[in-house]
Design an enzyme around this catalytic site. Sequence first.
Site, mmCIF file in Angstrom:
data_model
loop_
_atom_site.group_PDB
_atom_site.id
_atom_site.type_symbol
_atom_site.label_atom_id
_atom_site.label_comp_id
_atom_site.label_asym_id
_atom_site.label_seq_id
_atom_site.Cartn_x
_atom_site.Cartn_y
_atom_site.Cartn_z
ATOM 1 N N LYS A 22 0.829 -1.218 0.000
ATOM 2 C CA LYS A 22 0.000 0.000 0.000
ATOM 3 C C LYS A 22 0.862 1.267 0.000
ATOM 4 O O LYS A 22 0.634 2.176 -0.802
ATOM 5 C CB LYS A 22 -0.898 -0.007 1.255
ATOM 6 C CG LYS A 22 -1.542 1.322 1.568
ATOM 7 C CD LYS A 22 -2.439 1.265 2.775
ATOM 8 C CE LYS A 22 -1.770 1.502 4.105
ATOM 9 N NZ LYS A 22 -1.398 2.907 4.394
ATOM 10 N N ASN A 23 1.841 1.305 0.886
ATOM 11 C CA ASN A 23 2.594 2.557 1.042
ATOM 12 C C ASN A 23 3.596 2.799 -0.077
ATOM 13 O O ASN A 23 4.207 3.867 -0.141
ATOM 14 C CB ASN A 23 3.263 2.605 2.418
ATOM 15 C CG ASN A 23 2.233 2.740 3.525
ATOM 16 O OD1 ASN A 23 1.061 3.048 3.240
ATOM 17 N ND2 ASN A 23 2.628 2.506 4.756
ATOM 18 N N ARG A 92 -4.899 10.230 4.625
ATOM 19 C CA ARG A 92 -3.857 11.266 4.666
ATOM 20 C C ARG A 92 -2.915 11.190 3.483
ATOM 21 O O ARG A 92 -2.357 12.204 3.065
ATOM 22 C CB ARG A 92 -3.019 11.109 5.935
ATOM 23 C CG ARG A 92 -3.753 11.355 7.197
ATOM 24 C CD ARG A 92 -2.838 11.071 8.361
ATOM 25 N NE ARG A 92 -1.627 11.873 8.261
ATOM 26 C CZ ARG A 92 -1.523 13.125 8.698
ATOM 27 N NH1 ARG A 92 -2.541 13.701 9.279
ATOM 28 N NH2 ARG A 92 -0.405 13.787 8.557
ATOM 29 N N CYS A 116 -5.048 12.430 13.466
ATOM 30 C CA CYS A 116 -5.588 11.108 13.186
ATOM 31 C C CYS A 116 -5.795 10.422 14.516
ATOM 32 O O CYS A 116 -5.548 11.005 15.561
ATOM 33 C CB CYS A 116 -4.690 10.333 12.243
ATOM 34 S SG CYS A 116 -3.307 9.589 13.047
ATOM 35 N N ARG A 121 0.063 14.267 13.809
ATOM 36 C CA ARG A 121 0.654 13.980 12.491
ATOM 37 C C ARG A 121 0.772 15.224 11.598
ATOM 38 O O ARG A 121 0.057 15.358 10.594
ATOM 39 C CB ARG A 121 -0.121 12.861 11.781
ATOM 40 C CG ARG A 121 -0.041 11.539 12.513
ATOM 41 C CD ARG A 121 -0.647 10.411 11.744
ATOM 42 N NE ARG A 121 0.175 9.948 10.638
ATOM 43 C CZ ARG A 121 -0.247 9.094 9.718
ATOM 44 N NH1 ARG A 121 -1.471 8.610 9.778
ATOM 45 N NH2 ARG A 121 0.555 8.706 8.747
ATOM 46 N N PRO A 122 1.666 16.115 11.928
ATOM 47 C CA PRO A 122 1.811 17.358 11.157
ATOM 48 C C PRO A 122 2.408 17.142 9.769
ATOM 49 O O PRO A 122 2.924 16.065 9.466
ATOM 50 C CB PRO A 122 2.782 18.181 12.010
ATOM 51 C CG PRO A 122 3.524 17.203 12.841
ATOM 52 C CD PRO A 122 2.620 16.020 13.040
ATOM 53 N N ASP A 124 4.428 19.807 8.468
ATOM 54 C CA ASP A 124 5.288 20.997 8.361
ATOM 55 C C ASP A 124 6.534 20.755 7.498
ATOM 56 O O ASP A 124 6.975 21.647 6.774
ATOM 57 C CB ASP A 124 5.669 21.520 9.759
ATOM 58 C CG ASP A 124 6.226 20.435 10.670
ATOM 59 O OD1 ASP A 124 5.815 19.267 10.527
ATOM 60 O OD2 ASP A 124 7.079 20.739 11.512
ATOM 61 N N ASP A 303 4.679 0.488 11.835
ATOM 62 C CA ASP A 303 3.458 -0.144 11.305
ATOM 63 C C ASP A 303 3.291 -1.588 11.770
ATOM 64 O O ASP A 303 2.261 -2.207 11.498
ATOM 65 C CB ASP A 303 3.452 -0.089 9.774
ATOM 66 C CG ASP A 303 3.210 1.320 9.253
ATOM 67 O OD1 ASP A 303 2.759 2.171 10.033
ATOM 68 O OD2 ASP A 303 3.480 1.566 8.061
ATOM 69 N N VAL A 325 8.527 6.562 16.730
ATOM 70 C CA VAL A 325 8.101 7.253 15.505
ATOM 71 C C VAL A 325 6.794 8.005 15.768
ATOM 72 O O VAL A 325 6.666 9.185 15.458
ATOM 73 C CB VAL A 325 7.968 6.258 14.327
ATOM 74 C CG1 VAL A 325 7.550 6.999 13.053
ATOM 75 C CG2 VAL A 325 9.277 5.506 14.101
ATOM 76 N N ARG A 395 -8.749 -0.741 4.580
ATOM 77 C CA ARG A 395 -7.904 0.309 3.983
ATOM 78 C C ARG A 395 -6.547 -0.255 3.596
ATOM 79 O O ARG A 395 -5.927 0.233 2.651
ATOM 80 C CB ARG A 395 -7.681 1.457 4.982
ATOM 81 C CG ARG A 395 -8.918 2.288 5.240
ATOM 82 C CD ARG A 395 -8.572 3.489 6.086
ATOM 83 N NE ARG A 395 -7.453 4.207 5.471
ATOM 84 C CZ ARG A 395 -6.732 5.145 6.077
ATOM 85 N NH1 ARG A 395 -7.014 5.479 7.314
ATOM 86 N NH2 ARG A 395 -5.742 5.742 5.457
HETATM 87 N N1 EPU Z 1 6.437 14.422 10.999
HETATM 88 C C1 EPU Z 1 6.462 15.761 11.334
HETATM 89 N N2 EPU Z 1 6.244 16.665 10.357
HETATM 90 C C2 EPU Z 1 6.038 16.307 9.050
HETATM 91 C C3 EPU Z 1 6.017 14.939 8.713
HETATM 92 C C4 EPU Z 1 6.214 14.014 9.720
HETATM 93 O O1 EPU Z 1 6.652 16.111 12.489
HETATM 94 O O2 EPU Z 1 5.863 17.194 8.209
HETATM 95 C C5 EPU Z 1 6.651 13.408 12.048
HETATM 96 C C6 EPU Z 1 5.394 12.569 12.275
HETATM 97 O O3 EPU Z 1 4.490 13.189 13.148
HETATM 98 C C7 EPU Z 1 5.973 11.281 12.818
HETATM 99 C C8 EPU Z 1 7.293 11.151 12.054
HETATM 100 O O4 EPU Z 1 7.599 12.459 11.599
HETATM 101 O O5 EPU Z 1 6.246 11.403 14.184
HETATM 102 C C9 EPU Z 1 7.268 10.190 10.887
HETATM 103 O O6 EPU Z 1 6.214 10.497 10.003
HETATM 104 P P1 EPU Z 1 6.297 10.221 8.432
HETATM 105 O O7 EPU Z 1 6.164 11.506 7.723
HETATM 106 O O8 EPU Z 1 7.510 9.378 8.162
HETATM 107 O O9 EPU Z 1 4.992 9.352 8.188
HETATM 108 P P2 EPU Z 1 3.963 9.463 6.990
HETATM 109 O O10 EPU Z 1 4.688 9.703 5.732
HETATM 110 O O11 EPU Z 1 2.855 10.358 7.355
HETATM 111 C C10 EPU Z 1 4.139 6.931 6.374
HETATM 112 C C11 EPU Z 1 3.192 5.774 6.231
HETATM 113 C C12 EPU Z 1 2.674 5.372 7.597
HETATM 114 C C13 EPU Z 1 3.880 4.990 8.475
HETATM 115 C C14 EPU Z 1 4.886 6.144 8.533
HETATM 116 C C15 EPU Z 1 6.151 5.810 9.275
HETATM 117 C C16 EPU Z 1 2.219 6.057 4.058
HETATM 118 C C17 EPU Z 1 1.044 6.390 3.243
HETATM 119 N N3 EPU Z 1 2.087 6.155 5.379
HETATM 120 O O12 EPU Z 1 3.400 7.994 6.968
HETATM 121 O O13 EPU Z 1 1.873 4.221 7.404
HETATM 122 O O14 EPU Z 1 3.446 4.684 9.772
HETATM 123 O O15 EPU Z 1 5.246 6.528 7.196
HETATM 124 O O16 EPU Z 1 6.795 4.735 8.709
HETATM 125 O O17 EPU Z 1 3.261 5.688 3.545
HETATM 126 C C18 EPU Z 1 0.046 2.764 7.760
HETATM 127 O O18 EPU Z 1 0.320 2.233 6.670
HETATM 128 O O19 EPU Z 1 -0.778 2.271 8.565
HETATM 129 C C19 EPU Z 1 0.712 4.018 8.111
HETATM 130 C C20 EPU Z 1 0.255 4.839 9.028
#
Ligand code: EPU
Length: 416
Positions: A22-23, A92, A116, A121-122, A124, A303, A325, A395
Amino acid sequence: MDKIIINGGKPLEGTVKISGAKNAVLPMMAAALMVDGISTITRVPNLRDTRTMIRLMEIIGAKVSFKNGTLTVDGSTVNNPEAPYDLVKTMRASFYVLGPLIARFGEVKVSLPGGCAWGPRPVDYHLKGLEELGAKVTLDSGYILAESPKLQGKTIRFEYPSVGATGNIAMAAVTANGTTIIENAAREPEIEQLCLFMNKMGADISGVGTDELTITGVKQLHPADIEVIPDRVEAGTFLMAGAALGEVTVQDVVPKHLKAVLSKLEETGAKIEIKGDAVTVTKAENLAPVDMTTAVFPGFPTDLQAQWVALMMLANGSSVVTDTVYHDRFSHVPELNRLGANIHLENNVAIIRGVKKLLGASVMSTDIRASASLINAGLMAEGQTDLSRIYHIDRGYENIEAKYRALGADISRISE
Ligand code: EPU
Protein backbone atom coordinates in the site's frame (compact mmCIF):
# COMPACT_ATOMS: atom_id res chain seq x y z
CA MET A 1 -21.78 -2.14 9.64
CA ASP A 2 -19.62 -5.17 8.93
CA LYS A 3 -17.89 -7.12 11.67
CA ILE A 4 -15.18 -9.75 11.70
CA ILE A 5 -15.94 -12.78 13.85
CA ILE A 6 -13.04 -14.93 15.00
CA ASN A 7 -13.17 -18.23 16.85
CA GLY A 8 -9.66 -18.27 18.20
CA GLY A 9 -7.23 -20.66 19.82
CA LYS A 10 -6.72 -22.75 16.68
CA PRO A 11 -3.30 -23.46 15.18
CA LEU A 12 -2.32 -21.83 11.89
CA GLU A 13 -0.44 -23.60 9.16
CA GLY A 14 0.23 -22.91 5.50
CA THR A 15 1.35 -20.37 2.97
CA VAL A 16 0.07 -16.90 2.24
CA LYS A 17 0.88 -14.85 -0.84
CA ILE A 18 1.70 -11.28 0.04
CA SER A 19 0.09 -8.42 -1.90
CA GLY A 20 1.72 -5.29 -3.30
CA ALA A 21 2.63 -2.65 -0.73
CA LYS A 22 0.00 0.00 0.00
CA ASN A 23 2.59 2.56 1.04
CA ALA A 24 4.57 2.03 -2.16
CA VAL A 25 1.68 2.18 -4.59
CA LEU A 26 0.00 5.33 -3.21
CA PRO A 27 2.91 7.73 -3.89
CA MET A 28 3.61 6.09 -7.25
CA MET A 29 0.00 6.67 -8.27
CA ALA A 30 0.50 10.33 -7.40
CA ALA A 31 3.74 10.42 -9.41
CA ALA A 32 1.88 9.16 -12.48
CA LEU A 33 -0.09 12.44 -12.42
CA MET A 34 3.06 14.27 -13.52
CA VAL A 35 3.20 12.89 -17.04
CA ASP A 36 1.26 13.00 -20.28
CA GLY A 37 0.47 9.47 -21.39
CA ILE A 38 -0.25 6.09 -19.86
CA SER A 39 1.76 4.60 -16.98
CA THR A 40 1.04 1.05 -15.87
CA ILE A 41 1.47 -0.18 -12.32
CA THR A 42 1.11 -3.90 -11.64
CA ARG A 43 0.62 -5.92 -8.46
CA VAL A 44 -1.62 -3.19 -7.11
CA PRO A 45 -3.56 -4.33 -4.03
CA ASN A 46 -7.32 -3.86 -4.13
CA LEU A 47 -7.71 -1.80 -0.96
CA ARG A 48 -10.00 0.94 0.24
CA ASP A 49 -6.97 3.29 0.14
CA THR A 50 -6.02 2.46 -3.45
CA ARG A 51 -9.65 2.99 -4.45
CA THR A 52 -9.70 6.34 -2.59
CA MET A 53 -6.54 7.37 -4.46
CA ILE A 54 -8.20 6.39 -7.76
CA ARG A 55 -11.19 8.61 -6.91
CA LEU A 56 -8.88 11.49 -6.09
CA MET A 57 -6.90 11.05 -9.33
CA GLU A 58 -10.15 11.06 -11.31
CA ILE A 59 -11.20 14.32 -9.63
CA ILE A 60 -7.81 15.72 -10.64
CA GLY A 61 -8.64 14.72 -14.21
CA ALA A 62 -6.65 11.51 -14.81
CA LYS A 63 -8.17 8.53 -16.60
CA VAL A 64 -7.62 5.48 -14.42
CA SER A 65 -8.43 1.84 -14.98
CA PHE A 66 -7.96 -0.89 -12.37
CA LYS A 67 -8.45 -4.55 -13.21
CA ASN A 68 -6.95 -7.69 -11.65
CA GLY A 69 -4.15 -5.86 -9.93
CA THR A 70 -3.15 -3.78 -12.96
CA LEU A 71 -3.64 -0.06 -12.78
CA THR A 72 -3.24 2.23 -15.75
CA VAL A 73 -3.10 5.97 -15.31
CA ASP A 74 -3.48 8.30 -18.25
CA GLY A 75 -2.13 11.64 -17.09
CA SER A 76 -2.77 13.51 -20.36
CA THR A 77 -6.17 14.75 -19.21
CA VAL A 78 -5.05 15.96 -15.75
CA ASN A 79 -6.44 19.49 -15.39
CA ASN A 80 -7.55 20.16 -11.81
CA PRO A 81 -4.71 20.52 -9.27
CA GLU A 82 -6.90 20.19 -6.19
CA ALA A 83 -7.43 17.56 -3.45
CA PRO A 84 -10.73 18.09 -1.60
CA TYR A 85 -11.20 17.75 2.15
CA ASP A 86 -13.68 14.87 1.79
CA LEU A 87 -10.98 12.59 0.43
CA VAL A 88 -7.97 13.89 2.35
CA LYS A 89 -9.81 13.41 5.65
CA THR A 90 -10.38 9.72 4.87
CA MET A 91 -6.83 9.10 3.70
CA ARG A 92 -3.86 11.27 4.67
CA ALA A 93 -1.79 9.80 1.83
CA SER A 94 -3.91 12.02 -0.48
CA PHE A 95 -1.38 14.67 0.54
CA TYR A 96 1.04 12.94 -1.83
CA VAL A 97 -0.52 14.84 -4.75
CA LEU A 98 1.00 18.08 -3.42
CA GLY A 99 4.49 17.58 -4.91
CA PRO A 100 3.46 16.19 -8.32
CA LEU A 101 0.77 18.80 -8.92
CA ILE A 102 2.91 21.84 -8.07
CA ALA A 103 5.61 20.37 -10.30
CA ARG A 104 3.17 20.05 -13.18
CA PHE A 105 0.94 23.10 -12.77
CA GLY A 106 3.00 25.58 -10.75
CA GLU A 107 0.11 25.69 -8.31
CA VAL A 108 -1.85 23.28 -6.14
CA LYS A 109 -4.64 23.34 -3.57
CA VAL A 110 -4.73 20.46 -1.10
CA SER A 111 -6.82 20.15 2.02
CA LEU A 112 -4.70 20.19 5.16
CA PRO A 113 -4.98 16.73 6.74
CA GLY A 114 -6.30 16.93 10.29
CA GLY A 115 -5.07 14.83 13.19
CA CYS A 116 -5.59 11.11 13.19
CA ALA A 117 -6.66 8.46 15.68
CA TRP A 118 -3.26 8.48 17.36
CA GLY A 119 -2.17 12.10 17.35
CA PRO A 120 -1.51 15.27 15.43
CA ARG A 121 0.65 13.98 12.49
CA PRO A 122 1.81 17.36 11.16
CA VAL A 123 2.91 18.12 7.57
CA ASP A 124 5.29 21.00 8.36
CA TYR A 125 8.32 19.31 6.71
CA HIS A 126 6.40 18.98 3.43
CA LEU A 127 5.47 22.66 3.48
CA LYS A 128 8.86 23.94 4.62
CA GLY A 129 10.50 21.83 1.92
CA LEU A 130 8.29 23.35 -0.79
CA GLU A 131 9.04 26.84 0.51
CA GLU A 132 12.75 26.10 0.33
CA LEU A 133 12.25 25.17 -3.33
CA GLY A 134 10.75 28.63 -3.82
CA ALA A 135 7.01 27.99 -3.50
CA LYS A 136 4.71 30.46 -1.80
CA VAL A 137 2.64 28.43 0.67
CA THR A 138 -0.51 29.78 2.34
CA LEU A 139 -3.39 28.35 4.31
CA ASP A 140 -6.91 29.34 3.26
CA SER A 141 -10.10 27.87 4.75
CA GLY A 142 -8.40 24.61 5.69
CA TYR A 143 -6.62 24.31 2.35
CA ILE A 144 -2.91 24.59 1.60
CA LEU A 145 -2.29 26.71 -1.46
CA ALA A 146 1.18 26.42 -2.94
CA GLU A 147 2.37 28.37 -5.95
CA SER A 148 5.57 28.66 -7.88
CA PRO A 149 5.84 29.08 -11.63
CA LYS A 150 9.13 27.16 -11.48
CA LEU A 151 10.63 25.50 -8.45
CA GLN A 152 14.36 26.02 -7.85
CA GLY A 153 16.57 23.18 -6.67
CA LYS A 154 18.17 23.56 -3.24
CA THR A 155 19.74 21.57 -0.41
CA ILE A 156 17.06 20.64 2.09
CA ARG A 157 17.75 18.95 5.37
CA PHE A 158 14.87 17.22 7.14
CA GLU A 159 14.86 17.40 10.91
CA TYR A 160 13.51 13.83 10.87
CA PRO A 161 13.57 11.40 7.91
CA SER A 162 9.85 11.67 7.15
CA VAL A 163 8.56 9.17 4.60
CA GLY A 164 5.84 11.41 3.22
CA ALA A 165 7.90 14.61 3.12
CA THR A 166 10.77 12.82 1.34
CA GLY A 167 8.32 11.48 -1.24
CA ASN A 168 6.55 14.79 -1.76
CA ILE A 169 9.70 16.91 -2.04
CA ALA A 170 11.38 14.38 -4.33
CA MET A 171 8.33 14.49 -6.64
CA ALA A 172 8.29 18.29 -6.59
CA ALA A 173 12.03 18.47 -7.31
CA VAL A 174 12.39 16.10 -10.27
CA THR A 175 11.43 18.79 -12.79
CA ALA A 176 12.71 21.82 -10.82
CA ASN A 177 15.48 24.05 -12.16
CA GLY A 178 18.89 22.87 -10.97
CA THR A 179 19.80 20.33 -8.32
CA THR A 180 17.98 19.47 -5.10
CA ILE A 181 19.73 17.54 -2.38
CA ILE A 182 17.56 15.99 0.31
CA GLU A 183 19.64 15.31 3.41
CA ASN A 184 18.33 12.99 6.13
CA ALA A 185 15.92 11.50 3.59
CA ALA A 186 13.71 8.52 4.44
CA ARG A 187 15.27 5.22 3.35
CA GLU A 188 12.10 3.13 3.49
CA PRO A 189 11.81 0.61 0.60
CA GLU A 190 8.57 2.34 -0.46
CA ILE A 191 10.44 5.65 -0.99
CA GLU A 192 13.27 3.80 -2.71
CA GLN A 193 10.71 2.38 -5.14
CA LEU A 194 9.09 5.77 -5.73
CA CYS A 195 12.51 7.15 -6.72
CA LEU A 196 13.19 4.18 -9.00
CA PHE A 197 9.80 4.70 -10.65
CA MET A 198 10.57 8.38 -11.26
CA ASN A 199 13.97 7.46 -12.71
CA LYS A 200 12.12 5.13 -15.10
CA MET A 201 10.04 8.19 -16.03
CA GLY A 202 13.21 10.04 -16.99
CA ALA A 203 14.03 11.70 -13.65
CA ASP A 204 17.65 11.95 -12.51
CA ILE A 205 17.80 10.88 -8.86
CA SER A 206 20.95 9.43 -7.37
CA GLY A 207 21.53 8.04 -3.90
CA VAL A 208 18.26 6.11 -4.18
CA GLY A 209 17.71 4.02 -1.04
CA THR A 210 20.20 6.12 1.01
CA ASP A 211 19.64 9.04 3.36
CA GLU A 212 20.89 11.57 0.81
CA LEU A 213 19.05 11.99 -2.48
CA THR A 214 20.53 14.12 -5.24
CA ILE A 215 17.89 15.17 -7.71
CA THR A 216 18.95 16.92 -10.88
CA GLY A 217 15.93 18.60 -12.43
CA VAL A 218 14.96 17.39 -15.92
CA LYS A 219 12.85 19.25 -18.49
CA GLN A 220 10.23 16.58 -18.90
CA LEU A 221 9.13 13.17 -17.70
CA HIS A 222 7.50 10.39 -19.69
CA PRO A 223 5.18 7.54 -18.69
CA ALA A 224 6.70 4.36 -17.21
CA ASP A 225 5.69 0.93 -15.96
CA ILE A 226 6.48 -0.69 -12.63
CA GLU A 227 5.55 -3.64 -10.42
CA VAL A 228 4.82 -2.75 -6.79
CA ILE A 229 7.13 -4.26 -4.15
CA PRO A 230 5.59 -6.73 -1.69
CA ASP A 231 3.95 -5.33 1.42
CA ARG A 232 6.44 -5.87 4.24
CA VAL A 233 3.85 -4.83 6.84
CA GLU A 234 1.30 -7.38 5.63
CA ALA A 235 4.07 -10.02 5.61
CA GLY A 236 5.14 -9.08 9.14
CA THR A 237 1.53 -9.26 10.36
CA PHE A 238 1.16 -12.86 9.11
CA LEU A 239 4.60 -13.86 10.41
CA MET A 240 3.64 -12.65 13.89
CA ALA A 241 0.41 -14.67 13.73
CA GLY A 242 2.51 -17.69 12.76
CA ALA A 243 4.98 -17.09 15.60
CA ALA A 244 2.05 -17.21 18.04
CA LEU A 245 0.08 -20.05 16.52
CA GLY A 246 1.98 -22.50 14.35
CA GLU A 247 3.90 -22.44 11.11
CA VAL A 248 3.27 -19.83 8.45
CA THR A 249 5.09 -19.14 5.19
CA VAL A 250 4.82 -15.74 3.56
CA GLN A 251 5.52 -15.91 -0.14
CA ASP A 252 6.53 -13.29 -2.72
CA VAL A 253 8.36 -11.16 -0.17
CA VAL A 254 11.71 -9.37 -0.17
CA PRO A 255 13.39 -10.88 2.93
CA LYS A 256 15.88 -8.00 3.28
CA HIS A 257 12.94 -5.61 3.83
CA LEU A 258 12.00 -7.76 6.84
CA LYS A 259 15.41 -8.07 8.48
CA ALA A 260 14.64 -6.22 11.72
CA VAL A 261 11.35 -8.08 12.13
CA LEU A 262 12.88 -11.51 11.46
CA SER A 263 15.67 -10.92 13.93
CA LYS A 264 13.17 -9.96 16.65
CA LEU A 265 11.07 -13.03 15.85
CA GLU A 266 14.16 -15.22 16.24
CA GLU A 267 14.76 -13.71 19.67
CA THR A 268 11.36 -15.08 20.74
CA GLY A 269 12.70 -18.57 20.03
CA ALA A 270 10.74 -18.90 16.78
CA LYS A 271 12.51 -20.63 13.90
CA ILE A 272 12.93 -18.59 10.72
CA GLU A 273 13.72 -20.11 7.38
CA ILE A 274 14.34 -18.03 4.25
CA LYS A 275 14.13 -19.66 0.83
CA GLY A 276 14.33 -17.20 -2.07
CA ASP A 277 11.27 -14.98 -1.83
CA ALA A 278 9.58 -17.04 0.90
CA VAL A 279 10.00 -16.83 4.67
CA THR A 280 8.69 -19.47 7.08
CA VAL A 281 8.23 -18.90 10.79
CA THR A 282 7.69 -21.77 13.20
CA LYS A 283 6.50 -20.93 16.67
CA ALA A 284 8.72 -21.54 19.69
CA GLU A 285 7.84 -24.16 22.32
CA ASN A 286 8.00 -21.35 24.81
CA LEU A 287 7.56 -17.80 23.50
CA ALA A 288 10.29 -15.60 25.03
CA PRO A 289 9.45 -11.98 25.90
CA VAL A 290 11.39 -9.59 23.66
CA ASP A 291 11.69 -5.82 24.04
CA MET A 292 11.27 -3.80 20.87
CA THR A 293 11.72 -0.16 19.90
CA THR A 294 10.42 1.14 16.60
CA ALA A 295 12.67 3.18 14.33
CA VAL A 296 12.89 4.37 10.77
CA PHE A 297 14.04 1.83 8.17
CA PRO A 298 16.07 -0.38 8.48
CA GLY A 299 14.75 -0.44 12.08
CA PHE A 300 11.62 -2.18 13.29
CA PRO A 301 8.63 -0.46 11.60
CA THR A 302 6.05 1.42 13.62
CA ASP A 303 3.46 -0.14 11.31
CA LEU A 304 4.16 -3.49 13.04
CA GLN A 305 4.31 -2.17 16.61
CA ALA A 306 0.67 -3.01 17.41
CA GLN A 307 1.06 -6.55 16.07
CA TRP A 308 4.25 -7.03 18.13
CA VAL A 309 2.42 -5.93 21.28
CA ALA A 310 -0.25 -8.54 20.48
CA LEU A 311 2.36 -11.27 20.03
CA MET A 312 3.99 -10.43 23.38
CA MET A 313 0.68 -10.86 25.26
CA LEU A 314 1.25 -14.62 25.56
CA ALA A 315 5.04 -14.46 26.09
CA ASN A 316 6.59 -16.19 29.05
CA GLY A 317 7.48 -13.00 30.95
CA SER A 318 7.47 -9.23 30.56
CA SER A 319 8.49 -7.13 27.60
CA VAL A 320 8.73 -3.43 26.86
CA VAL A 321 7.65 -1.94 23.53
CA THR A 322 8.56 1.67 22.71
CA ASP A 323 7.31 3.62 19.70
CA THR A 324 9.75 6.40 18.84
CA VAL A 325 8.10 7.25 15.50
CA TYR A 326 4.54 7.91 16.71
CA HIS A 327 4.42 8.47 20.44
CA ASP A 328 0.64 8.12 20.73
CA ARG A 329 0.10 5.12 18.50
CA PHE A 330 -1.30 2.82 21.18
CA SER A 331 -5.08 2.86 20.74
CA HIS A 332 -4.97 -0.96 20.45
CA VAL A 333 -3.79 -1.34 24.05
CA PRO A 334 -7.12 -0.88 25.87
CA GLU A 335 -8.80 -3.14 23.31
CA LEU A 336 -6.15 -5.86 23.74
CA ASN A 337 -6.64 -5.65 27.52
CA ARG A 338 -10.32 -6.51 26.93
CA LEU A 339 -9.12 -9.97 25.86
CA GLY A 340 -7.35 -10.47 29.19
CA ALA A 341 -3.93 -9.13 28.27
CA ASN A 342 -1.90 -7.32 30.90
CA ILE A 343 -0.52 -4.24 29.16
CA HIS A 344 0.32 -1.04 30.93
CA LEU A 345 0.97 2.15 29.02
CA GLU A 346 3.35 4.93 30.06
CA ASN A 347 3.65 7.65 27.43
CA ASN A 348 5.14 5.95 24.35
CA VAL A 349 6.07 2.76 26.19
CA ALA A 350 3.91 -0.34 26.58
CA ILE A 351 4.85 -2.80 29.31
CA ILE A 352 3.41 -6.20 28.54
CA ARG A 353 3.27 -8.86 31.21
CA GLY A 354 2.69 -12.17 29.47
CA VAL A 355 -0.46 -14.05 30.52
CA LYS A 356 -1.23 -17.79 30.25
CA LYS A 357 -4.36 -17.35 28.18
CA LEU A 358 -6.62 -14.82 26.51
CA LEU A 359 -10.39 -14.94 26.17
CA GLY A 360 -12.36 -13.66 23.17
CA ALA A 361 -14.39 -10.43 23.54
CA SER A 362 -15.96 -7.65 21.51
CA VAL A 363 -13.33 -5.17 20.40
CA MET A 364 -13.16 -2.19 18.09
CA SER A 365 -10.55 -1.16 15.57
CA THR A 366 -9.25 2.36 15.58
CA ASP A 367 -6.81 2.34 12.68
CA ILE A 368 -5.33 -0.02 10.11
CA ARG A 369 -2.53 -1.54 12.14
CA ALA A 370 -4.49 -1.63 15.42
CA SER A 371 -7.08 -3.70 13.51
CA ALA A 372 -4.42 -6.13 12.34
CA SER A 373 -3.15 -6.52 15.88
CA LEU A 374 -6.70 -7.18 17.14
CA ILE A 375 -7.22 -9.87 14.49
CA ASN A 376 -3.99 -11.61 15.49
CA ALA A 377 -5.03 -11.25 19.14
CA GLY A 378 -8.49 -12.70 18.40
CA LEU A 379 -6.83 -15.70 16.75
CA MET A 380 -4.67 -16.16 19.87
CA ALA A 381 -7.64 -15.90 22.29
CA GLU A 382 -9.93 -18.78 23.19
CA GLY A 383 -13.56 -18.38 22.19
CA GLN A 384 -15.19 -15.70 20.08
CA THR A 385 -13.86 -12.23 19.30
CA ASP A 386 -16.02 -9.75 17.36
CA LEU A 387 -14.14 -6.93 15.73
CA SER A 388 -16.14 -3.87 14.71
CA ARG A 389 -15.25 -0.79 12.61
CA ILE A 390 -13.45 -3.03 10.17
CA TYR A 391 -13.38 -0.44 7.40
CA HIS A 392 -10.00 0.38 8.90
CA ILE A 393 -8.60 -3.06 8.06
CA ASP A 394 -9.98 -2.83 4.53
CA ARG A 395 -7.90 0.31 3.98
CA GLY A 396 -4.68 -1.64 4.17
CA TYR A 397 -5.14 -5.43 3.93
CA GLU A 398 -6.38 -7.25 0.83
CA ASN A 399 -8.71 -10.25 1.39
CA ILE A 400 -7.56 -10.58 4.95
CA GLU A 401 -10.15 -13.13 6.11
CA ALA A 402 -9.62 -15.35 3.05
CA LYS A 403 -5.86 -15.28 3.63
CA TYR A 404 -6.24 -16.25 7.31
CA ARG A 405 -8.85 -18.91 6.47
CA ALA A 406 -6.39 -20.54 4.06
CA LEU A 407 -4.07 -20.93 7.07
CA GLY A 408 -6.79 -22.75 9.02
CA ALA A 409 -8.22 -19.82 10.99
CA ASP A 410 -11.91 -19.68 11.84
CA ILE A 411 -12.63 -16.12 10.75
CA SER A 412 -15.52 -14.63 8.84
CA ARG A 413 -17.21 -11.35 8.05
CA ILE A 414 -20.82 -10.56 8.80
CA SER A 415 -23.00 -7.62 7.81
CA GLU A 416 -25.25 -6.19 10.46
N1 EPU B 1 6.44 14.42 11.00
C1 EPU B 1 6.46 15.76 11.33
N2 EPU B 1 6.24 16.67 10.36
C2 EPU B 1 6.04 16.31 9.05
C3 EPU B 1 6.02 14.94 8.71
C4 EPU B 1 6.21 14.01 9.72
O1 EPU B 1 6.65 16.11 12.49
O2 EPU B 1 5.86 17.19 8.21
C5 EPU B 1 6.65 13.41 12.05
C6 EPU B 1 5.39 12.57 12.27
O3 EPU B 1 4.49 13.19 13.15
C7 EPU B 1 5.97 11.28 12.82
C8 EPU B 1 7.29 11.15 12.05
O4 EPU B 1 7.60 12.46 11.60
O5 EPU B 1 6.25 11.40 14.18
C9 EPU B 1 7.27 10.19 10.89
O6 EPU B 1 6.21 10.50 10.00
P1 EPU B 1 6.30 10.22 8.43
O7 EPU B 1 6.16 11.51 7.72
O8 EPU B 1 7.51 9.38 8.16
O9 EPU B 1 4.99 9.35 8.19
P2 EPU B 1 3.96 9.46 6.99
O10 EPU B 1 4.69 9.70 5.73
O11 EPU B 1 2.85 10.36 7.36
C10 EPU B 1 4.14 6.93 6.37
C11 EPU B 1 3.19 5.77 6.23
C12 EPU B 1 2.67 5.37 7.60
C13 EPU B 1 3.88 4.99 8.47
C14 EPU B 1 4.89 6.14 8.53
C15 EPU B 1 6.15 5.81 9.27
C16 EPU B 1 2.22 6.06 4.06
C17 EPU B 1 1.04 6.39 3.24
N3 EPU B 1 2.09 6.16 5.38
O12 EPU B 1 3.40 7.99 6.97
O13 EPU B 1 1.87 4.22 7.40
O14 EPU B 1 3.45 4.68 9.77
O15 EPU B 1 5.25 6.53 7.20
O16 EPU B 1 6.79 4.73 8.71
O17 EPU B 1 3.26 5.69 3.55
C18 EPU B 1 0.05 2.76 7.76
O18 EPU B 1 0.32 2.23 6.67
O19 EPU B 1 -0.78 2.27 8.57
C19 EPU B 1 0.71 4.02 8.11
C20 EPU B 1 0.26 4.84 9.03
